[in-house]
Design a protein around this motif. Structure first.
Motif, PDB file in Angstrom:
ATOM      1  N   GLY A 117       0.832  -1.190   0.000  1.00  0.00           N
ATOM      2  CA  GLY A 117       0.000   0.000   0.000  1.00  0.00           C
ATOM      3  C   GLY A 117       0.865   1.237   0.000  1.00  0.00           C
ATOM      4  O   GLY A 117       2.096   1.162   0.066  1.00  0.00           O
ATOM      5  N   GLN A 118       0.211   2.399  -0.050  1.00  0.00           N
ATOM      6  CA  GLN A 118       0.925   3.670  -0.117  1.00  0.00           C
ATOM      7  C   GLN A 118       0.813   4.486   1.172  1.00  0.00           C
ATOM      8  O   GLN A 118       1.436   5.533   1.282  1.00  0.00           O
ATOM      9  CB  GLN A 118       0.379   4.516  -1.272  1.00  0.00           C
ATOM     10  N   CYS A 119       0.022   4.034   2.130  1.00  0.00           N
ATOM     11  CA  CYS A 119      -0.274   4.875   3.292  1.00  0.00           C
ATOM     12  C   CYS A 119      -0.237   4.069   4.580  1.00  0.00           C
ATOM     13  O   CYS A 119      -0.678   2.910   4.618  1.00  0.00           O
ATOM     14  CB  CYS A 119      -1.651   5.515   3.115  1.00  0.00           C
ATOM     15  N   VAL A 120       0.299   4.692   5.626  1.00  0.00           N
ATOM     16  CA  VAL A 120       0.260   4.125   6.978  1.00  0.00           C
ATOM     17  C   VAL A 120      -0.187   5.220   7.936  1.00  0.00           C
ATOM     18  O   VAL A 120      -0.050   6.417   7.650  1.00  0.00           O
ATOM     19  CB  VAL A 120       1.627   3.568   7.436  1.00  0.00           C
ATOM     20  N   VAL A 121      -0.720   4.811   9.076  1.00  0.00           N
ATOM     21  CA  VAL A 121      -1.024   5.736  10.164  1.00  0.00           C
ATOM     22  C   VAL A 121      -0.200   5.337  11.373  1.00  0.00           C
ATOM     23  O   VAL A 121      -0.144   4.150  11.737  1.00  0.00           O
ATOM     24  CB  VAL A 121      -2.522   5.725  10.522  1.00  0.00           C
ATOM     25  N   VAL A 122       0.488   6.323  11.961  1.00  0.00           N
ATOM     26  CA  VAL A 122       1.310   6.082  13.151  1.00  0.00           C
ATOM     27  C   VAL A 122       0.886   7.046  14.251  1.00  0.00           C
ATOM     28  O   VAL A 122       0.345   8.129  13.985  1.00  0.00           O
ATOM     29  CB  VAL A 122       2.820   6.248  12.856  1.00  0.00           C
TER      30      VAL A 122
ATOM     31  N   VAL B 281      -0.364   2.161  13.626  1.00  0.00           N
ATOM     32  CA  VAL B 281      -1.767   1.950  13.966  1.00  0.00           C
ATOM     33  C   VAL B 281      -2.480   1.167  12.863  1.00  0.00           C
ATOM     34  O   VAL B 281      -3.252   0.256  13.135  1.00  0.00           O
ATOM     35  CB  VAL B 281      -2.476   3.295  14.199  1.00  0.00           C
ATOM     36  N   ALA B 282      -2.225   1.519  11.604  1.00  0.00           N
ATOM     37  CA  ALA B 282      -2.905   0.861  10.486  1.00  0.00           C
ATOM     38  C   ALA B 282      -2.067   0.981   9.226  1.00  0.00           C
ATOM     39  O   ALA B 282      -1.314   1.931   9.050  1.00  0.00           O
ATOM     40  CB  ALA B 282      -4.285   1.469  10.261  1.00  0.00           C
ATOM     41  N   VAL B 283      -2.238  -0.010   8.347  1.00  0.00           N
ATOM     42  CA  VAL B 283      -1.551  -0.070   7.063  1.00  0.00           C
ATOM     43  C   VAL B 283      -2.596  -0.220   5.967  1.00  0.00           C
ATOM     44  O   VAL B 283      -3.539  -1.003   6.095  1.00  0.00           O
ATOM     45  CB  VAL B 283      -0.572  -1.271   7.025  1.00  0.00           C
TER      46      VAL B 283
ATOM     47  N   ALA C 100      -1.162  10.401   9.392  1.00  0.00           N
ATOM     48  CA  ALA C 100      -1.190   9.619   8.154  1.00  0.00           C
ATOM     49  C   ALA C 100       0.011  10.008   7.300  1.00  0.00           C
ATOM     50  O   ALA C 100       0.314  11.187   7.147  1.00  0.00           O
ATOM     51  CB  ALA C 100      -2.486   9.862   7.393  1.00  0.00           C
ATOM     52  N   ILE C 101       0.694   9.004   6.754  1.00  0.00           N
ATOM     53  CA  ILE C 101       1.852   9.221   5.881  1.00  0.00           C
ATOM     54  C   ILE C 101       1.569   8.511   4.562  1.00  0.00           C
ATOM     55  O   ILE C 101       1.344   7.297   4.547  1.00  0.00           O
ATOM     56  CB  ILE C 101       3.140   8.661   6.509  1.00  0.00           C
ATOM     57  N   LYS C 102       1.574   9.266   3.473  1.00  0.00           N
ATOM     58  CA  LYS C 102       1.306   8.668   2.162  1.00  0.00           C
ATOM     59  C   LYS C 102       2.492   8.919   1.258  1.00  0.00           C
ATOM     60  O   LYS C 102       2.914  10.065   1.060  1.00  0.00           O
ATOM     61  CB  LYS C 102       0.029   9.246   1.553  1.00  0.00           C
ATOM     62  N   ILE C 103       3.021   7.846   0.675  1.00  0.00           N
ATOM     63  CA  ILE C 103       4.286   7.925  -0.057  1.00  0.00           C
ATOM     64  C   ILE C 103       4.148   7.394  -1.478  1.00  0.00           C
ATOM     65  O   ILE C 103       3.179   6.732  -1.836  1.00  0.00           O
ATOM     66  CB  ILE C 103       5.397   7.145   0.678  1.00  0.00           C
ATOM     67  N   PHE C 104       5.157   7.707  -2.279  1.00  0.00           N
ATOM     68  CA  PHE C 104       5.325   7.120  -3.604  1.00  0.00           C
ATOM     69  C   PHE C 104       6.105   5.816  -3.424  1.00  0.00           C
ATOM     70  O   PHE C 104       7.166   5.806  -2.805  1.00  0.00           O
ATOM     71  CB  PHE C 104       6.095   8.088  -4.503  1.00  0.00           C
ATOM     72  N   LYS C 105       5.572   4.730  -3.956  1.00  0.00           N
ATOM     73  CA  LYS C 105       6.207   3.428  -3.749  1.00  0.00           C
ATOM     74  C   LYS C 105       7.590   3.375  -4.393  1.00  0.00           C
ATOM     75  O   LYS C 105       7.738   3.686  -5.581  1.00  0.00           O
ATOM     76  CB  LYS C 105       5.353   2.315  -4.366  1.00  0.00           C
TER      77      LYS C 105
END
Length: 278
Positions: free
Chosen positions: A172-177, A183-185, A208-213
């Motif tokens: 995926g492109q996003c995680v929550v910490v 916390v979630a992937v 929320a952190i959203k990145i380019f793979k």
């Protein structure tokens, strides 16, 4: 293509407003637009925004290529997500089945890269949508009145390499910490559904952190956020969003920033390798 005719852009259209924005941007630059859409994914009104339009079923790769060849397409843009659970019901034609047979996995990056390869073999160049909608590029730095707190900077330094690792595995492109804990992937459900789940699991205050793979082609599957992302963050009780700058798309940015400012959220564009401060 007869001499003097405009160049034709092939548009592979998924969900949301993105395909229509690309079509409008391309036409403003003097391009003709030949688009393909998919039932239960593509907005029905897109046909009126393009010069030629064809409805396809997921997996009809042969028809997609034939349609683009008929209209003299030389460049192709992928715009808009495909609903991933529905994509599991794909019914491939012969060309798609042959392509799938040779793949080691059916992950987003693998599938999209393989389809892009097929188009290139037909003499079509796959290009970034930002060529036609440069205003959607996420800028670097603090986007809202509130910047990252010290705790949020620590969460970012903790979560950024984790997000990159998950992206590298094409999960995926996003995680929550929060408080330097994952916390979630993001999985098949998509970013907004994951943000809601994160709020249920972690309570208020997450990032929320959203990145380019890593390893992903910049012309396909670019990460995107927008007004619905900020609205979902508010619903979930998340307080900050960090998006990878330059390679990500930010829709309705002015409205998103205004909403975030009204509620004291932090929106931040980070370049890979940059620290969390300004």
């Amino acid at each position: 293509m007869p001499h003097g005719d405009p160049p034709v852009l092939g548009l592979v259209a998924g969900q949301g407003q993105f395909p229509a924005l690309v079509a409008a941007g391309a036409k403003a630059q003097g391009w003709g637009v030949a688009a393909v859409g998919f039932a239960e994914n593509t907005t029905s009104g897109l046909a009126a925004e393009t010069d030629w339009f064809q409805w396809l079923k997921l997996g009809q790769l042969g028809k997609l290529v034939a349609f683009f060849r008929t209209h003299g397409v030389r460049q192709v843009v992928f715009a808009g997500a495909i609903n991933k659970p529905r994509a599991l019901d794909i019914r491939p034609d012969f060309r798609a089945a042959r392509l799938l047979w040779n793949l080691r996995s059916k992950s987003d990056n693998t599938l999209l890269t393989a389809v892009a390869g097929e188009l290139r073999r037909e003499g079509m160049e796959v290009v970034s949508a930002l060529r036609f909608v440069p205003e959607l590029q996420t800028p670097a730095g603090q986007l809202t009145k509130r910047g990252l707190s010290r705790r949020e900077q620590q969460d970012l330094e903790y979560g950024w390499p984790i997000a990159k690792a998950i992206g590298r595995m094409d999960i995926g492109q996003c995680v929550v910490v929060r408080e330097q804990m994952v916390v979630a992937v993001e999985g098949l459900e998509g970013t907004n559904a994951m943000l809601k789940r994160a709020g249920d699991l972690g309570g208020r205050g997450g990032m929320a952190i959203k990145i380019f793979k890593p390893g992903q082609e910049e012309a396909i599957d670019q990460p995107s956020v927008g007004l619905s992302t900020v609205e979902t963050m508010l619903e979930a009780g998340l307080t900050s969003l960090v998006v990878e700058a330059h390679t990500s798309l930010f829709f309705d940015r002015d409205a998103s920033v205004a909403l975030a400012n009204r509620h004291g959220l932090c929106l931040y564009g980070r370049s890979d390798g940059q620290d969390g401060g300004d």
